[in-house]
Design an enzyme around this catalytic site. Structure first.
Site, PDB file in Angstrom:
ATOM      1  CD  GLU A 116      -3.553   0.933   1.343  1.00 49.57           C
ATOM      2  OE1 GLU A 116      -3.432  -0.334   0.349  1.00 49.57           O
ATOM      3  OE2 GLU A 116      -3.493   1.643   1.173  1.00 49.57           O
ATOM      4  CG  ASP A 117       1.597   3.196   2.882  1.00 47.26           C
ATOM      5  OD1 ASP A 117       0.326   3.206   2.866  1.00 47.26           O
ATOM      6  OD2 ASP A 117       0.569   2.942   4.704  1.00 47.26           O
TER       7      ASP A 117
END
Ligand code: MN
Length: 371
Positions: free
Chosen positions: A79-80
């Site tokens: 996700e990051d």
């Protein structure tokens, strides 16, 4: 709350319940996540890696398996960071990669844009989307850590996240039977949604704490000696109810906190099912049971598989208190819910002690200090 950012505390916890876990793999997942998140910080200003480590620690508290712990450490990398699903797959194999991907997909559900009335549908969708229930457990642990650190967010964000927690995540934890998650999520969310009421109840509970502790101690001693006479060995402890459940009771019964008497529950844990009924008999001969309050969730478990005997009896001065009676097996499945599926059946004495310590009314809630 002490914040640890190394892998050691995770390893120490796992050693208690799974001494032959693949610690090398866990160490590798930690280093990989640390590298991937390097340079990133949380809103608090701390290194980002603290978050996945705390999430892994929460999952080690409910004794999850190695794949779940590794996936927890890696849960935000896709996700990051620039890491992809295929990178995780190549490095850690399919089981862990699928867990990470499952969490990443759940993060894409936009809760905010929906109506409150759809909370139930959202919960269903959530459960259906995660083919592996461990994905939900990671997501719940993620939410729990975000709730514990919510004070760093803006006020608008705090309310938004707290409402979502109350509507989606606490009921999910309830449905999966993980009561220690449910209670903490509820109290943390309640503290942000209705902080005046939260701190008022916390303050009032604290004022009478000493008195209540003495009383609980006295009750425990009385039950102990009653059980000794019929030769039943039991572990007994008292627990405070969580703040949100006291609040709900006040609303439901239209009463002030001082009029809510069964704010405490005594929990009696035995080895065998027949002993549960033996304990019940003793309790009912020592104190008069309140009519209509006896529940046999052993013969008829709740839908989330919760099992125990519950009764409310009249104590000193006519003050009712609740007694919950269960076996160790029932206790472990009510604390860990669906996660108990990954646990060993036998409880070592050390693990029993850890289980007994885990009263839902966590220290944080009782102290009730405003952040
Ligand atoms: Mn996260």
């Amino acid at each position: 709350m002490p914040v640890e950012s190394g892998v050691e505390p995770i390893i120490q916890k796992i050693q208690i319940y799974e001494p032959d876990a693949d610690f090398e793999l866990i160490d590798r997942a930690f280093s990989y996540a640390q590298m991937a998140h390097s340079g990133q910080t949380r809103i608090s200003g701390e290194p980002y890696i603290i978050h996945p480590v705390e999430v892994a620690l929460i999952l080690a508290d409910i004794e999850m398996d190695t794949a779940t712990i590794c996936a927890a450490l890696l849960h935000d990398v896709v996700e990051d960071t620039s890491i992809t699903y295929l990178n995780v797959l190549a490095e850690f194999g399919e089981e862990i990669a699928l867990l990470v991907e499952g969490v990443t997909k759940l993060n894409r559900i936009d809760f905010q844009s929906r109506e409150e009335a759809q909370a139930e549908n959202l919960r269903k969708m959530f459960l259906a989307m995660a083919k592996d229930i461990r994905v939900i457990l990671i997501k719940l642990a993620d939410r729990l850590h975000n709730m514990r650190t919510l004070n760093y967010q803006s006020e608008v964000k705090q309310k938004e996240i707290a409402r979502e927690t109350m509507e989606i995540f606490a009921p999910l934890a309830h449905r999966l039977g993980i009561f220690r998650f449910k209670w903490e999520l509820e109290d943390l969310a309640f503290a942000y949604l209705n902080s005046d009421m939260y701190y008022e109840i916390a303050k009032r509970l604290k004022q009478k704490r000493r008195e209540r502790e003495d009383y609980v101690h006295e009750l425990i001693e009385q039950i102990k000696s009653g059980l000794e006479q019929i030769g039943i060995k039991a572990d007994i402890a008292g627990r405070p109810k969580n703040i949100y459940s006291i609040y709900r009771k006040m609303i439901k019964q239209g009463k002030d906190i001082d009029e809510i008497y069964d704010k405490i529950a005594i929990r009696v844990i035995v080895n065998e099912v027949p002993e549960c009924y033996g304990v019940l008999g003793i309790v009912h001969t020592m104190w008069r049971p309140l009519p209509g309050r006896f529940k046999d969730y052993i013969a008829t478990p709740k839908y989330n598989m919760y099992q125990s005997l519950h009764t409310t009896v009249l104590g000193k001065g006519g003050e009712p208190f609740e007694v919950q009676i269960r076996t160790w097996e029932m206790h472990s499945s009510s604390e860990y819910g669906i996660a108990a599926h990954w646990r060993y059946k036998e409880e070592s004495s050390l693990r029993k002690r850890i289980l007994m310590r885990s009263w839902p009314g966590c220290g944080r809630c009782w102290n009730g200090s405003r952040k």
